[in-house]
Design an enzyme around this catalytic site. Structure first.
Site, PDB file in Angstrom:
ATOM      1  N   ARG A 109       5.547 -10.766  -5.184  1.00 19.37           N
ATOM      2  CA  ARG A 109       4.249 -10.955  -4.531  1.00 19.37           C
ATOM      3  C   ARG A 109       3.439  -9.658  -4.615  1.00 19.37           C
ATOM      4  O   ARG A 109       3.937  -8.626  -5.092  1.00 19.37           O
ATOM      5  CB  ARG A 109       4.459 -11.370  -3.073  1.00 19.37           C
ATOM      6  CG  ARG A 109       4.912 -10.220  -2.189  1.00 19.37           C
ATOM      7  CD  ARG A 109       5.196 -10.665  -0.763  1.00 19.37           C
ATOM      8  NE  ARG A 109       5.162  -9.520   0.132  1.00 19.37           N
ATOM      9  CZ  ARG A 109       5.642  -9.514   1.361  1.00 19.37           C
ATOM     10  NH1 ARG A 109       6.195 -10.613   1.851  1.00 19.37           N
ATOM     11  NH2 ARG A 109       5.554  -8.434   2.113  1.00 19.37           N
ATOM     12  N   GLY A 110       2.203  -9.709  -4.088  1.00 21.65           N
ATOM     13  CA  GLY A 110       1.416  -8.490  -3.901  1.00 21.65           C
ATOM     14  C   GLY A 110       1.151  -7.731  -5.183  1.00 21.65           C
ATOM     15  O   GLY A 110       0.662  -8.285  -6.168  1.00 21.65           O
ATOM     16  N   GLU A 111       1.510  -6.465  -5.180  1.00 22.22           N
ATOM     17  CA  GLU A 111       1.196  -5.626  -6.336  1.00 22.22           C
ATOM     18  C   GLU A 111       2.433  -4.909  -6.887  1.00 22.22           C
ATOM     19  O   GLU A 111       2.751  -4.991  -8.072  1.00 22.22           O
ATOM     20  CB  GLU A 111       0.127  -4.597  -5.934  1.00 22.22           C
ATOM     21  CG  GLU A 111      -0.182  -3.616  -7.035  1.00 22.22           C
ATOM     22  CD  GLU A 111      -1.526  -2.922  -6.870  1.00 22.22           C
ATOM     23  OE1 GLU A 111      -2.442  -3.484  -6.258  1.00 22.22           O
ATOM     24  OE2 GLU A 111      -1.653  -1.797  -7.401  1.00 22.22           O
ATOM     25  N   ASP A 112       3.150  -4.224  -5.996  1.00 17.57           N
ATOM     26  CA  ASP A 112       4.218  -3.374  -6.514  1.00 17.57           C
ATOM     27  C   ASP A 112       5.416  -4.190  -7.025  1.00 17.57           C
ATOM     28  O   ASP A 112       5.943  -3.919  -8.108  1.00 17.57           O
ATOM     29  CB  ASP A 112       4.651  -2.384  -5.421  1.00 17.57           C
ATOM     30  CG  ASP A 112       5.515  -1.284  -6.003  1.00 17.57           C
ATOM     31  OD1 ASP A 112       5.111  -0.683  -7.018  1.00 17.57           O
ATOM     32  OD2 ASP A 112       6.607  -1.024  -5.471  1.00 17.57           O
ATOM     33  N   SER A 113       5.850  -5.198  -6.256  1.00 14.59           N
ATOM     34  CA  SER A 113       6.994  -5.998  -6.726  1.00 14.59           C
ATOM     35  C   SER A 113       6.604  -6.790  -7.969  1.00 14.59           C
ATOM     36  O   SER A 113       7.446  -7.062  -8.844  1.00 14.59           O
ATOM     37  CB  SER A 113       7.504  -6.932  -5.620  1.00 14.59           C
ATOM     38  OG  SER A 113       6.488  -7.787  -5.156  1.00 14.59           O
TER      39      SER A 113
ATOM     40  N   TYR B 131       4.892 -14.579   0.508  1.00 13.21           N
ATOM     41  CA  TYR B 131       4.216 -14.743   1.798  1.00 13.21           C
ATOM     42  C   TYR B 131       4.545 -16.153   2.305  1.00 13.21           C
ATOM     43  O   TYR B 131       5.192 -16.932   1.592  1.00 13.21           O
ATOM     44  CB  TYR B 131       2.696 -14.582   1.628  1.00 13.21           C
ATOM     45  CG  TYR B 131       2.309 -13.298   0.932  1.00 13.21           C
ATOM     46  CD1 TYR B 131       2.469 -12.068   1.569  1.00 13.21           C
ATOM     47  CD2 TYR B 131       1.805 -13.299  -0.365  1.00 13.21           C
ATOM     48  CE1 TYR B 131       2.126 -10.879   0.928  1.00 13.21           C
ATOM     49  CE2 TYR B 131       1.461 -12.117  -1.017  1.00 13.21           C
ATOM     50  CZ  TYR B 131       1.627 -10.917  -0.361  1.00 13.21           C
ATOM     51  OH  TYR B 131       1.307  -9.746  -0.994  1.00 13.21           O
TER      52      TYR B 131
ATOM     53  N   ASP C 273       0.845  -1.205   0.000  1.00  8.30           N
ATOM     54  CA  ASP C 273       0.000   0.000   0.000  1.00  8.30           C
ATOM     55  C   ASP C 273       0.878   1.252   0.000  1.00  8.30           C
ATOM     56  O   ASP C 273       0.719   2.139  -0.838  1.00  8.30           O
ATOM     57  CB  ASP C 273      -0.918  -0.003   1.234  1.00  8.30           C
ATOM     58  CG  ASP C 273      -1.675  -1.315   1.373  1.00  8.30           C
ATOM     59  OD1 ASP C 273      -2.596  -1.546   0.589  1.00  8.30           O
ATOM     60  OD2 ASP C 273      -1.308  -2.126   2.248  1.00  8.30           O
TER      61      ASP C 273
HETATM   62  O1  TRH Z   1       4.349  -6.161   0.695  1.00  3.96           O
HETATM   63  P1  TRH Z   1       3.295  -6.666  -0.213  1.00  3.96           P
HETATM   64  O2  TRH Z   1       2.777  -7.983   0.082  1.00  3.96           O
HETATM   65  O3  TRH Z   1       2.171  -5.635  -0.235  1.00  3.96           O
HETATM   66  C1  TRH Z   1       0.819  -5.679  -0.437  1.00  3.96           C
HETATM   67  C2  TRH Z   1       0.092  -5.504   0.839  1.00  3.96           C
HETATM   68  O4  TRH Z   1       0.048  -6.729   1.504  1.00  3.96           O
HETATM   69  C3  TRH Z   1      -1.268  -4.979   0.555  1.00  3.96           C
HETATM   70  O5  TRH Z   1      -2.063  -4.890   1.698  1.00  3.96           O
HETATM   71  C4  TRH Z   1      -1.918  -5.807  -0.486  1.00  3.96           C
HETATM   72  O6  TRH Z   1      -3.121  -5.285  -0.709  1.00  3.96           O
HETATM   73  C5  TRH Z   1      -1.064  -5.789  -1.706  1.00  3.96           C
HETATM   74  O7  TRH Z   1       0.204  -6.349  -1.392  1.00  3.96           O
HETATM   75  C6  TRH Z   1      -1.659  -6.501  -2.869  1.00  3.96           C
HETATM   76  O8  TRH Z   1       3.880  -6.718  -1.727  1.00  3.96           O
HETATM   77  P2  TRH Z   1       4.231  -5.567  -2.757  1.00  3.96           P
HETATM   78  O9  TRH Z   1       2.984  -4.940  -3.272  1.00  3.96           O
HETATM   79  O10 TRH Z   1       5.122  -6.148  -3.735  1.00  3.96           O
HETATM   80  O11 TRH Z   1       5.032  -4.466  -1.944  1.00  3.96           O
HETATM   81  C7  TRH Z   1       6.330  -4.661  -1.496  1.00  3.96           C
HETATM   82  C8  TRH Z   1       7.102  -3.375  -1.587  1.00  3.96           C
HETATM   83  O12 TRH Z   1       8.368  -3.521  -0.945  1.00  3.96           O
HETATM   84  C9  TRH Z   1       7.398  -2.984  -3.026  1.00  3.96           C
HETATM   85  O13 TRH Z   1       7.299  -1.577  -3.151  1.00  3.96           O
HETATM   86  C10 TRH Z   1       8.837  -3.415  -3.223  1.00  3.96           C
HETATM   87  C11 TRH Z   1       9.399  -3.155  -1.854  1.00  3.96           C
HETATM   88  N1  TRH Z   1      10.633  -3.872  -1.498  1.00  3.96           N
HETATM   89  C12 TRH Z   1      11.766  -3.148  -1.211  1.00  3.96           C
HETATM   90  O14 TRH Z   1      11.761  -1.901  -1.326  1.00  3.96           O
HETATM   91  N2  TRH Z   1      12.883  -3.816  -0.835  1.00  3.96           N
HETATM   92  C13 TRH Z   1      12.933  -5.155  -0.724  1.00  3.96           C
HETATM   93  O15 TRH Z   1      13.995  -5.722  -0.366  1.00  3.96           O
HETATM   94  C14 TRH Z   1      11.751  -5.894  -1.042  1.00  3.96           C
HETATM   95  C15 TRH Z   1      11.788  -7.403  -0.963  1.00  3.96           C
HETATM   96  C16 TRH Z   1      10.618  -5.226  -1.413  1.00  3.96           C
END
Ligand code: TRH
Length: 377
Positions: free
Chosen positions: A270-274, A192, A15
């Site tokens: 995982r999730g959205e951004d990565s 996860y 988020d």
């Molecule tokens: O962390 P996420 O699982 O995030 C989300 C939340 O759970 C949210 O509530 C849910 O609705 C959504 O997923 C779908 O996964 P995400 O989205 O990939 O976000 C991780 C962030 O962390 C992303 O911006 C990349 C960053 N990141 C780093 O900056 N450094 C790291 O070493 C890693 C592994 C990730």
């Protein structure tokens, strides 16, 4: 025109990761003044380590950041208000918005999905029952009829620079890892808790080629540590298991994480951004979808795979679908990995084609700016 962006952290980092990325892009690429209201300072600090240790209004990298407690009292005079992921605005702010002679453009930025129905809902206004003001639904997506994907202007330049130089040797110089070389197969792991992990680790250990798995600190590292047993893996630790070398990393800065994705042959995200960053890295990838009730996440996975595999050779698509299915349902990933790994070259080429195809579309920030500019004309 000022933009107010509201973010409540449900859990993890997606988020705030998405909101921070968008806020920075609006500031740096579109010249907007952005105020980011955020309710979870600890999560913010993982993504923006430069902000103060204690929650207080501050300016970071050109973005004005406001703790949620102060957001209600903030002057509600922004031209555009974005409520990220239906996070619900503070009532004082909403009342102030309602009292304005000319209300702002009010958007609800939704979660990313490849499902077809989002195209029909994207850009639709609907009256908010509490205030009577119109709120428009903005759906990120993979098609021109959606809200698009977050993509900074320099993302490909940076990726190509990392891949063009001797990036792996430089990475190893910084993250010394006995047993790993630039010639090994490189995998990054961000996931996860996952019941398929033990079988995947066994498959990696049985690999015919040396394989190094880079694991940033967090749930994934704890899970790998649990599977391997023995002393818990802490940052900078490394462990051999058959052909596999596991290397624990710190939670990386956003730039370093992008670089890691660009350097690996396969990225587990995982999730959205990565998930989106892996697509800009243009390497083969495996997505652990954020688990939801009633298997909603599996529908999201299938919708994405259907789009992604459209121009992929049948056998490659089959291998990809099988591994993603096992990974997202806690199945046996051993055979799935073997089939997938034998096709990483073809899957990597396809990832590049997919990325180039998406790069032909406008990014999310540009679509948002155009939408808002049109609405206020
Ligand atoms: O962390 P996420 O699982 O995030 C989300 C939340 O759970 C949210 O509530 C849910 O609705 C959504 O997923 C779908 O996964 P995400 O989205 O990939 O976000 C991780 C962030 O962390 C992303 O911006 C990349 C960053 N990141 C780093 O900056 N450094 C790291 O070493 C890693 C592994 C990730």
């Amino acid at each position: 025109m000022r933009w107010d962006l509201f973010c409540r952290v449900v859990d993890n980092f997606g988020d705030i990761g998405v909101c921070w990325r968008l806020a920075r892009q609006l500031v740096h690429e579109h010249g907007r003044w952005v105020r980011l209201m955020v309710d979870d300072w600890a999560s913010l600090r993982r993504i923006v380590p430069g902000c103060p240790t204690v929650a207080r209004a501050c300016l970071c990298d050109g973005v004005e950041i406001v703790p949620w407690d102060e957001a209600g009292a903030a002057q509600a005079d922004a031209g555009c208000v974005i409520e990220a992921f239906a996070c619900v605005l503070p009532s004082a702010y909403l009342n102030a918005m309602r009292a304005r002679a000319a209300p702002p453009v009010w958007l609800n930025l939704e979660y990313l999905s490849a499902e077809a129905w989002i195209e029909d809902c994207h850009g639709l206004p609907s009256p908010d029952p509490l205030s009577g003001l119109d709120k428009t639904f903005f759906f990120p997506g993979f098609t021109p009829r959606s809200g698009g994907l977050i993509r900074e202007r320099a993302v490909f330049e940076r990726r190509d620079a990392v891949q063009g130089i001797d990036g792996r040797a430089l990475w190893l110089a910084r993250h010394a890892t006995p047993g790993a070389s630039a010639a090994s197969r490189w995998v990054s792991l961000f996931c996860y808790a996952n019941a398929a992990l033990p079988s995947l680790i066994t498959a990696w250990a049985d690999s015919a080629v040396p394989l190094v798995v880079w694991v940033p600190a967090g749930i994934a590292l704890d899970a790998v540590s649990g599977v391997l047993g023995g002393e818990p893996l802490t940052v900078a630790c490394c462990r051999q298991y058959g052909a596999l070398t596991v290397r624990a990393l710190p939670f990386l800065s956003s730039r370093d994480y992008d670089a890691l994705l660009a350097l690996c042959d396969v990225n587990f995200v995982r999730g959205e951004d990565s998930f989106v960053r892996a697509q800009w890295a243009a390497q083969a990838f495996v997505w652990h979808v954020y688990p939801q009730s009633d298997d909603v996440h599996l529908r999201k996975m299938t919708a994405f795979l259907d789009r992604y595999c459209e121009r992929l050779a049948d056998a490659d698509a089959l291998a990809m679908r099988a591994l993603w299915q096992a990974w997202n349902t806690g199945g046996q990933a051993h055979a799935g990995w073997a089939a997938y790994a034998s096709r990483t070259d073809a899957l990597g080429r396809h990832a590049r084609r997919w990325c180039d195809q998406l790069a032909g579309q406008e990014d999310l920030a540009t679509r948002l700016v155009k939408f808002v500019d049109n609405a206020v004309k």
